[in-house]
Design a protein around this motif. Structure first.
Motif, PDB file in Angstrom:
ATOM      1  N   LEU A 124       0.878  -1.347  -0.086  1.00  0.00           N
ATOM      2  CA  LEU A 124       0.032  -0.105   0.088  1.00  0.00           C
ATOM      3  C   LEU A 124       1.001   1.246   0.017  1.00  0.00           C
ATOM      4  O   LEU A 124       1.993   1.134   0.730  1.00  0.00           O
ATOM      5  CB  LEU A 124      -0.828  -0.043   1.165  1.00  0.00           C
ATOM      6  N   VAL A 125       0.432   2.348  -0.941  1.00  0.00           N
ATOM      7  CA  VAL A 125       1.226   3.486  -1.052  1.00  0.00           C
ATOM      8  C   VAL A 125       0.826   4.686  -0.210  1.00  0.00           C
ATOM      9  O   VAL A 125      -0.099   4.747  -0.031  1.00  0.00           O
ATOM     10  CB  VAL A 125       1.342   3.862  -2.561  1.00  0.00           C
ATOM     11  N   ALA A 126       1.919   5.348   0.529  1.00  0.00           N
ATOM     12  CA  ALA A 126       1.640   6.297   1.172  1.00  0.00           C
ATOM     13  C   ALA A 126       2.745   7.439   0.807  1.00  0.00           C
ATOM     14  O   ALA A 126       4.054   7.059   0.247  1.00  0.00           O
ATOM     15  CB  ALA A 126       1.380   6.219   2.577  1.00  0.00           C
ATOM     16  N   ALA A 127       2.871   8.580   1.063  1.00  0.00           N
ATOM     17  CA  ALA A 127       3.793   9.691   0.942  1.00  0.00           C
ATOM     18  C   ALA A 127       3.852  10.339   1.976  1.00  0.00           C
ATOM     19  O   ALA A 127       2.844  10.841   2.965  1.00  0.00           O
ATOM     20  CB  ALA A 127       3.612  10.546  -0.313  1.00  0.00           C
ATOM     21  N   ALA A 128       5.008  10.681   2.472  1.00  0.00           N
ATOM     22  CA  ALA A 128       5.527  11.564   3.576  1.00  0.00           C
ATOM     23  C   ALA A 128       6.128  12.869   3.231  1.00  0.00           C
ATOM     24  O   ALA A 128       7.335  12.766   3.154  1.00  0.00           O
ATOM     25  CB  ALA A 128       6.001  10.805   4.598  1.00  0.00           C
ATOM     26  N   PRO A 129       5.402  13.846   2.803  1.00  0.00           N
ATOM     27  CA  PRO A 129       6.097  15.024   2.306  1.00  0.00           C
ATOM     28  C   PRO A 129       6.837  15.858   3.582  1.00  0.00           C
ATOM     29  O   PRO A 129       6.067  16.052   4.684  1.00  0.00           O
ATOM     30  CB  PRO A 129       4.870  16.138   1.778  1.00  0.00           C
TER      31      PRO A 129
ATOM     32  N   ARG B  62      -4.594   7.409  13.947  1.00  0.00           N
ATOM     33  CA  ARG B  62      -4.631   7.789  12.680  1.00  0.00           C
ATOM     34  C   ARG B  62      -5.698   8.307  12.062  1.00  0.00           C
ATOM     35  O   ARG B  62      -7.060   7.708  12.358  1.00  0.00           O
ATOM     36  CB  ARG B  62      -4.146   6.566  11.967  1.00  0.00           C
ATOM     37  N   PHE B  98      -0.737  12.593  16.358  1.00  0.00           N
ATOM     38  CA  PHE B  98      -1.610  12.434  14.952  1.00  0.00           C
ATOM     39  C   PHE B  98      -1.082  12.249  13.870  1.00  0.00           C
ATOM     40  O   PHE B  98      -0.208  13.140  13.528  1.00  0.00           O
ATOM     41  CB  PHE B  98      -2.589  13.534  15.164  1.00  0.00           C
ATOM     42  N   HIS B  99      -1.251  10.964  13.120  1.00  0.00           N
ATOM     43  CA  HIS B  99      -0.840  10.885  11.805  1.00  0.00           C
ATOM     44  C   HIS B  99      -2.052  11.073  10.881  1.00  0.00           C
ATOM     45  O   HIS B  99      -2.801  10.016  11.008  1.00  0.00           O
ATOM     46  CB  HIS B  99      -0.235   9.594  11.739  1.00  0.00           C
ATOM     47  N   PHE B 101      -3.675  11.245   7.074  1.00  0.00           N
ATOM     48  CA  PHE B 101      -3.694  10.837   5.662  1.00  0.00           C
ATOM     49  C   PHE B 101      -4.735  11.543   4.888  1.00  0.00           C
ATOM     50  O   PHE B 101      -5.744  11.301   4.848  1.00  0.00           O
ATOM     51  CB  PHE B 101      -3.692   9.229   5.615  1.00  0.00           C
ATOM     52  N   LEU B 124       1.420  14.942  12.180  1.00  0.00           N
ATOM     53  CA  LEU B 124       2.050  14.434  10.870  1.00  0.00           C
ATOM     54  C   LEU B 124       1.467  14.085   9.653  1.00  0.00           C
ATOM     55  O   LEU B 124       0.208  13.571   9.665  1.00  0.00           O
ATOM     56  CB  LEU B 124       2.983  13.266  11.562  1.00  0.00           C
ATOM     57  N   VAL B 125       1.901  14.626   8.537  1.00  0.00           N
ATOM     58  CA  VAL B 125       1.111  14.641   7.379  1.00  0.00           C
ATOM     59  C   VAL B 125       1.682  13.409   6.242  1.00  0.00           C
ATOM     60  O   VAL B 125       2.674  13.186   6.423  1.00  0.00           O
ATOM     61  CB  VAL B 125       1.354  15.896   6.505  1.00  0.00           C
ATOM     62  N   ALA B 126       0.600  12.729   5.972  1.00  0.00           N
ATOM     63  CA  ALA B 126       0.945  11.580   4.880  1.00  0.00           C
ATOM     64  C   ALA B 126      -0.194  11.680   3.829  1.00  0.00           C
ATOM     65  O   ALA B 126      -1.227  12.443   4.137  1.00  0.00           O
ATOM     66  CB  ALA B 126       1.110  10.166   5.254  1.00  0.00           C
ATOM     67  N   ALA B 127       0.032  11.178   2.616  1.00  0.00           N
ATOM     68  CA  ALA B 127      -1.140  11.280   1.501  1.00  0.00           C
ATOM     69  C   ALA B 127      -1.130   9.854   1.175  1.00  0.00           C
ATOM     70  O   ALA B 127      -0.103   9.083   1.326  1.00  0.00           O
ATOM     71  CB  ALA B 127      -0.459  11.932   0.447  1.00  0.00           C
ATOM     72  N   ALA B 128      -2.390   9.445   0.886  1.00  0.00           N
ATOM     73  CA  ALA B 128      -2.715   8.037   0.422  1.00  0.00           C
ATOM     74  C   ALA B 128      -3.206   8.292  -1.013  1.00  0.00           C
ATOM     75  O   ALA B 128      -4.480   8.319  -1.157  1.00  0.00           O
ATOM     76  CB  ALA B 128      -3.563   7.295   1.378  1.00  0.00           C
ATOM     77  N   PRO B 129      -2.616   7.961  -2.040  1.00  0.00           N
ATOM     78  CA  PRO B 129      -3.057   8.376  -3.318  1.00  0.00           C
ATOM     79  C   PRO B 129      -3.809   6.902  -3.742  1.00  0.00           C
ATOM     80  O   PRO B 129      -3.240   6.043  -3.541  1.00  0.00           O
ATOM     81  CB  PRO B 129      -1.882   8.527  -4.261  1.00  0.00           C
ATOM     82  N   PHE B 137      -5.105   1.365   2.758  1.00  0.00           N
ATOM     83  CA  PHE B 137      -4.632   1.464   4.475  1.00  0.00           C
ATOM     84  C   PHE B 137      -4.577   0.002   4.734  1.00  0.00           C
ATOM     85  O   PHE B 137      -5.469  -0.911   4.524  1.00  0.00           O
ATOM     86  CB  PHE B 137      -5.162   2.294   5.272  1.00  0.00           C
TER      87      PHE B 137
END
Lengths: 353, 353
Positions: A124-129, B62, B98-99, B101, B124-129, B137
């Motif tokens: 599973l893909v995530a990004a952490a900018p 999360r 806090f994480h 997505f 904390l920032v993440a993205a899930a495209p 997830f």
């Protein structure tokens, strides 16, 4: 966390050329790929040996690649790590779900990265900018961290460096070199502190980084130093032609530092969160004398954005044109036979906590 | 996971207009913001009541926002959720990290999103495209999920829909309506199955979605239906002018569906993973008769990309120009007083497992 807040305002803005056009990092990263391939076997062997795999606690297995740029090398690394972890599972174990985080600075071209992620994959893909010199993940949540040929990027050019006639510390005086090494120390401390927090107890970290043996800081000691020297001379040529100001070139310094093994070990020891399970010199693929066009294309993918930010968009094309010209006219201007730069492969383990 | 692989090849490509220019979603999402504000108090109250907060198990908390687009509404929601969770902590509890997505389709403009994330924040920032109709997830890792005004996006236009003279199911025959509702059923099943896997036992999910009371499917029943009817008429006008082909307009259908409460409840019940803790009609902010320019700007931010993909870039400007023209010439063409569309606020809890 409490009252702590995560501030990215001071994040590094350095990034590779995005997209997948002819000047992009995605198309000009064969050198980095070669390194990864040469490290693959070693990494697999060491993960097998050092991973404390507990299928009960590791239903989700988190992998983070720091400084991923826009791929495709990052995908290759992740696949290798997953293959190694899967080998480590016993037949009766439930294979964990892999959650993979791709990290790079906020200005990285994540849109392109996401489009290039292999459609069919085991994770599973995530990004952490954000800058890897700061916290990016919650405490104790990452099982394997990876960072390849990215740690030479300083978070900033050392302040108040007076470095006339040069654009880098290679070949510079002691004061300039000291300013660079101090900045590197601060950055590596921040990197190790953040990763120490983020990794699980017993978590693993693979670093591939460019370094020099102790005491080598002359431009002529390395193809990197020589390349920066030539690039600097092209910029001063353009200043003489009146296209940019000499003061602007004097004020331009590349935010790269290449540590020695002694420096690296001292920094890791001072941080205290990791033990060095293995440190290996992988050699320097650059020694194989790549052709001039490849050298310039690679430089441009990495440094193009920095030049553009400092001097403006107009001059980038011409600088690299001049650079290529010099390489073509004097093919031996860069001597790849006596170079001291090496790729260091470091395999670290998060001490128990 | 085993042999399972995560395939995004079939992901929906629908997305908002990126960047932060005058036509961007970032600048044309005041309507969505208004909704979020009206739901804020209710959400806070319900999180307080239903969150099983266990500081030992929740050192990392999360939160996932599904269909986040490019902000800034997503950040507002996240801040509200965090404030609610913090209130739920006892003074002696350690506040979790806090994480967060941010999810949207791969073609969403994540580069802009990352630039807009507040520099100073408590998470904390993440993205899930990827498409929210698929797993994004690892199992049992999300504590609170949120999805606002995004679930009306179908993963695809229903296949083999013959819908001459219209670009949407509103006002269409039974067969077309049936095809749309079947597609919605499949998509919601996929959404609920994925979220059911991803949420922790007792995890919470807040949905804000546009729906109709049972039995209302005429274009005249809603400002949405009327807006699509006018947009369709503009496209057919352009076909008559010979600028696009009538067949192309016949073949263009908007991938939006607005369910009734009966449909929604039946789908959630059939899925079985969630209990509906609260379902409230928030009313329809659209009733306040926004001015014509605002209506068209909003439509363009949402539908511009779809038109461009189907008809080409050239026609987009003209279509919305025609649309604005019609609204300006006949200000009462859209009658906001008798509209049946409503915003439904759903507060779901993941059943124990």
């Amino acid at each position: 966390m409490g009252e702590e807040s995560f501030n990215t305002a001071a994040s590094s803005k350095h990034h590779m050329i995005g997209g997948d056009g002819p000047n992009s990092y995605a198309r000009n990263s064969a050198y980095q790929k070669e390194l990864l391939v040469s490290a693959e076997g070693l990494m697999q062997e060491l993960i097998w040996k050092h991973l404390n795999f507990d299928p009960e606690k590791m239903k989700t297995f988190r992998i983070a690649d720091f400084g991923c740029s826009v791929g495709p090398n990052a995908f290759l690394v992740v696949e290798n790590i997953i293959a190694a972890v899967e080998k480590r599972c016993k037949p009766e174990d439930e294979v964990p779900e892999f959650h993979v985080f791709f990290n790079d600075v906020i200005s990285n071209d994540f849109n392109t990265l996401f489009k290039l992620v292999p459609a069919s994959r085991k994770y599973l893909v995530a990004a952490a900018p954000g800058s890897f010199h700061s916290r990016l993940f919650p405490k104790g949540t990452i099982h394997i961290a990876h960072c390849s040929t990215a740690l030479h990027w300083l978070s900033r050019v050392p302040e108040k460096v007076c470095n006339r006639g040069r654009i880098h510390y290679s070949g510079a005086g002691k004061e300039v070199i000291k300013a660079y090494s101090c900045q590197y120390e601060r950055d590596m401390e921040a990197f190790l502190r953040a990763r120490g927090d983020e990794l699980v107890s017993g978590g693993l970290m693979v670093l591939l980084l460019i370094g020099f043996p102790d005491g080598y800081t002359l431009a002529s000691d390395s193809s990197i130093g020589q390349a920066f020297h030539i690039l600097g001379s092209c910029l001063y040529d353009m200043a003489k032609m009146g296209k940019i100001s000499e003061e602007d070139v004097d004020g331009f310094n590349l935010p790269f530092y290449y540590p020695s093994p002694t420096e690296l070990k001292a920094l890791i020891e001072a941080n205290g969160a990791f033990s060095v399970e293995r440190m290996v010199e992988l050699g320097a693929p650059m020694r194989r004398n790549p052709d001039a066009t490849t050298v310039v294309a690679h430089l441009r993918a990495v440094i193009g954005v920095l030049l553009q930010e400092h001097f403006g968009k107009e001059i980038v094309e011409e600088v690299f044109h001049l650079h290529l010209d010099k390489l073509l006219k004097k093919p031996n201007i860069v001597d790849h036979t006596h170079h001291k730069e090496t790729i260091y492969f470091l395999f670290l383990k998060r001490n128990s906590y």
